[in-house]
Design an enzyme around this catalytic site. Structure first.
Site, PDB file in Angstrom:
ATOM      1  N   ASP A  82       0.819  -1.213   0.000  1.00 21.12           N
ATOM      2  CA  ASP A  82       0.000   0.000   0.000  1.00 21.12           C
ATOM      3  C   ASP A  82       0.858   1.271   0.000  1.00 21.12           C
ATOM      4  O   ASP A  82       1.838   1.364   0.757  1.00 21.12           O
ATOM      5  CB  ASP A  82      -0.897  -0.031   1.253  1.00 21.12           C
ATOM      6  CG  ASP A  82      -2.172   0.772   1.070  1.00 21.12           C
ATOM      7  OD1 ASP A  82      -2.644   0.893  -0.081  1.00 21.12           O
ATOM      8  OD2 ASP A  82      -2.706   1.270   2.075  1.00 21.12           O
ATOM      9  N   HIS A  83       0.487   2.232  -0.821  1.00 24.64           N
ATOM     10  CA  HIS A  83       1.090   3.580  -0.825  1.00 24.64           C
ATOM     11  C   HIS A  83       2.613   3.582  -0.776  1.00 24.64           C
ATOM     12  O   HIS A  83       3.207   4.248   0.083  1.00 24.64           O
ATOM     13  CB  HIS A  83       0.591   4.394   0.379  1.00 24.64           C
ATOM     14  CG  HIS A  83      -0.813   4.860   0.225  1.00 24.64           C
ATOM     15  ND1 HIS A  83      -1.181   5.844  -0.654  1.00 24.64           N
ATOM     16  CD2 HIS A  83      -1.951   4.462   0.836  1.00 24.64           C
ATOM     17  CE1 HIS A  83      -2.488   6.032  -0.573  1.00 24.64           C
ATOM     18  NE2 HIS A  83      -2.987   5.198   0.306  1.00 24.64           N
ATOM     19  N   ASP A 104       2.677   4.931  -5.267  1.00 32.11           N
ATOM     20  CA  ASP A 104       1.989   6.199  -4.992  1.00 32.11           C
ATOM     21  C   ASP A 104       2.938   7.353  -5.298  1.00 32.11           C
ATOM     22  O   ASP A 104       3.695   7.798  -4.432  1.00 32.11           O
ATOM     23  CB  ASP A 104       1.528   6.238  -3.531  1.00 32.11           C
ATOM     24  CG  ASP A 104       0.812   7.551  -3.212  1.00 32.11           C
ATOM     25  OD1 ASP A 104       0.722   8.411  -4.109  1.00 32.11           O
ATOM     26  OD2 ASP A 104       0.364   7.711  -2.067  1.00 32.11           O
ATOM     27  N   GLU A 135      -2.251   6.180  -8.297  1.00 30.15           N
ATOM     28  CA  GLU A 135      -3.118   7.202  -7.688  1.00 30.15           C
ATOM     29  C   GLU A 135      -2.914   8.548  -8.369  1.00 30.15           C
ATOM     30  O   GLU A 135      -1.800   8.928  -8.711  1.00 30.15           O
ATOM     31  CB  GLU A 135      -2.782   7.327  -6.192  1.00 30.15           C
ATOM     32  CG  GLU A 135      -3.576   8.425  -5.487  1.00 30.15           C
ATOM     33  CD  GLU A 135      -3.335   8.449  -3.982  1.00 30.15           C
ATOM     34  OE1 GLU A 135      -3.322   7.369  -3.359  1.00 30.15           O
ATOM     35  OE2 GLU A 135      -3.157   9.553  -3.435  1.00 30.15           O
ATOM     36  N   HIS A 181      -7.346   9.491   4.856  1.00 29.85           N
ATOM     37  CA  HIS A 181      -6.875   8.453   5.786  1.00 29.85           C
ATOM     38  C   HIS A 181      -7.048   8.933   7.222  1.00 29.85           C
ATOM     39  O   HIS A 181      -6.835  10.103   7.510  1.00 29.85           O
ATOM     40  CB  HIS A 181      -5.398   8.160   5.539  1.00 29.85           C
ATOM     41  CG  HIS A 181      -5.114   7.617   4.172  1.00 29.85           C
ATOM     42  ND1 HIS A 181      -4.172   8.147   3.332  1.00 29.85           N
ATOM     43  CD2 HIS A 181      -5.668   6.590   3.494  1.00 29.85           C
ATOM     44  CE1 HIS A 181      -4.147   7.469   2.200  1.00 29.85           C
ATOM     45  NE2 HIS A 181      -5.050   6.513   2.268  1.00 29.85           N
ATOM     46  N   HIS A 215      -9.997   4.889  -1.180  1.00 26.89           N
ATOM     47  CA  HIS A 215      -9.145   4.941   0.017  1.00 26.89           C
ATOM     48  C   HIS A 215      -9.919   5.580   1.172  1.00 26.89           C
ATOM     49  O   HIS A 215     -10.967   6.190   0.965  1.00 26.89           O
ATOM     50  CB  HIS A 215      -7.878   5.754  -0.283  1.00 26.89           C
ATOM     51  CG  HIS A 215      -6.874   4.971  -1.066  1.00 26.89           C
ATOM     52  ND1 HIS A 215      -5.724   4.489  -0.517  1.00 26.89           N
ATOM     53  CD2 HIS A 215      -6.893   4.536  -2.345  1.00 26.89           C
ATOM     54  CE1 HIS A 215      -5.054   3.804  -1.433  1.00 26.89           C
ATOM     55  NE2 HIS A 215      -5.736   3.821  -2.565  1.00 26.89           N
ATOM     56  N   SER A 239      -7.916   0.793   7.173  1.00 26.00           N
ATOM     57  CA  SER A 239      -6.695   0.631   7.946  1.00 26.00           C
ATOM     58  C   SER A 239      -6.853   1.120   9.386  1.00 26.00           C
ATOM     59  O   SER A 239      -6.738   0.354  10.342  1.00 26.00           O
ATOM     60  CB  SER A 239      -5.556   1.400   7.260  1.00 26.00           C
ATOM     61  OG  SER A 239      -4.400   1.360   8.046  1.00 26.00           O
TER      62      SER A 239
HETATM   63  P1  13P Z   1      -8.218   4.499   6.630  1.00 29.32           P
HETATM   64  O1  13P Z   1      -6.993   4.451   7.490  1.00 29.32           O
HETATM   65  O2  13P Z   1      -8.925   5.816   6.717  1.00 29.32           O
HETATM   66  O3  13P Z   1      -9.129   3.357   6.863  1.00 29.32           O
HETATM   67  O4  13P Z   1      -7.728   4.415   5.107  1.00 29.32           O
HETATM   68  C1  13P Z   1      -7.116   3.240   4.677  1.00 29.32           C
HETATM   69  C2  13P Z   1      -6.478   3.406   3.354  1.00 29.32           C
HETATM   70  O5  13P Z   1      -6.987   4.065   2.473  1.00 29.32           O
HETATM   71  C3  13P Z   1      -5.208   2.700   3.148  1.00 29.32           C
HETATM   72  O6  13P Z   1      -4.682   2.932   1.888  1.00 29.32           O
END
Ligand code: 13P
Length: 291
Positions: A82-83, A104, A135, A181, A215, A239
């Site tokens: 992720d990212h 990202d 993204e 996030h 996201h 997350s």
């Molecule tokens: P949150 O932490 O707001 O649930 O977002 C998760 C996310 O987009 C991870 O890439």
């Protein structure tokens, strides 16, 4: 068992109006909890690690856990990075066996975003069955959510989205539409559903079937999730909620059993709490029974 990339499970979601849940984990206990929830709900699932836990455990360890758990689970499972802002680390994770990589480069200039994203796409596709997420625009931290949501320039431009997806060759696309996030500070965060739907329609109208990613799942109201799925969201990331669940479950267990000194029982409490939270998300996303 099936080890899959994200695109292959998202294509069915995109065609049938549901989203695959993508859950960020940091360790083995959470990984098990996510898989257990997905097996119980008979859904395909995406397990995600951000770069920090991936570096902490090491890519080989993360992939070994993934393969061990996925091989005994009767559902499709994807391991997603992720990212990641570092092209070389994206390649390292692809080499190790992650099956979806998110480069990202959204904080770079548009041209540099395309260049880096395409480099990762070309690399992952040359290795075989690894899909890539890109993204465009800014998915903010929650501190900036309103500022970003109010500023068109920071959201993904629909016309540019088509060009971005075409020029990079990405398999799945995360357009910035105002989600953030972390924990939203307001009950009604400002999300540009129209923009998401427009991007979805314009991509499809141009013969591009690239599924869309949402996201910032934590804290989104249920009716927002429905609208995001209707607008084309086929993967939804969660997350922060799982981090809170882990820490709260640990704290609550220790508070009630501080003379016990039995780490295994803390693990069970955490695994159960995360499993329940993930099952709730699976129900919201409509992916139960789709495996
Ligand atoms: P949150 O932490 O707001 O649930 O977002 C998760 C996310 O987009 C991870 O890439």
């Amino acid at each position: 068992m099936s080890i899959v990339n994200a695109k292959e499970i998202m294509m069915d979601a995109a065609a049938n109006g549901y989203a695959v849940g993508a859950f960020n984990i940091t360790d083995l206990v959470q990984f098990e909890a996510v898989i257990d929830a997905a097996v119980e709900k008979k859904t395909p699932v995406i397990v995600q690690t951000s770069v920090k836990p991936s570096r902490f455990l090491g890519t080989d360890m993360m992939v070994a856990i993934f393969r061990t758990l996925a091989s005994s689970a009767p559902i499709p499972v994807c391991l997603h990075l992720d990212h990641c802002t570092d092209v070389d680390y994206c390649k390292k994770c692809a080499d190790s066996g992650y099956t979806n990589i998110m480069i990202d480069a959204s904080k770079q200039t548009y041209a540099e975003n395309i260049r880096q994203t395409k480099e990762v796409v070309d690399y992952c596709h040359s290795l075989g069955n690894i899909s890539v997420e890109g993204e465009l625009g800014t998915v903010s931290g929650v501190e900036d959510q309103i500022k970003v949501a109010d500023d068109e320039a920071q959201l993904a431009n629909p016309q540019q989205s088509i060009e971005f997806v075409r020029s990079t060759g990405i398999d799945i696309f995360a357009p910035a539409i105002g989600t953030a996030h972390g924990v939203y500070k307001t009950k009604n965060p400002k999300i540009d559903f129209e923009r998401m739907a427009t991007i979805h329609k314009m991509l499809n109208g141009n013969g591009i079937k690239t599924p869309l990613v949402v996201h910032g799942g934590t804290g989104l109201p249920e009716e927002y999730i429905k609208k995001l799925l209707a607008a084309g969201g086929a993967k939804l990331n969660v997350s922060t909620e799982l981090k809170h669940t882990l820490i709260d479950a640990t704290y609550n267990y220790i508070s009630g059993h501080h003379d016990e000194y039995d780490p295994g029982k803390i693990d069970v409490a955490v695994r159960d709490a995360i499993r329940v939270a993930v099952m709730h998300w699976i129900d919201l996303l409509g992916c139960a029974g789709k495996a």
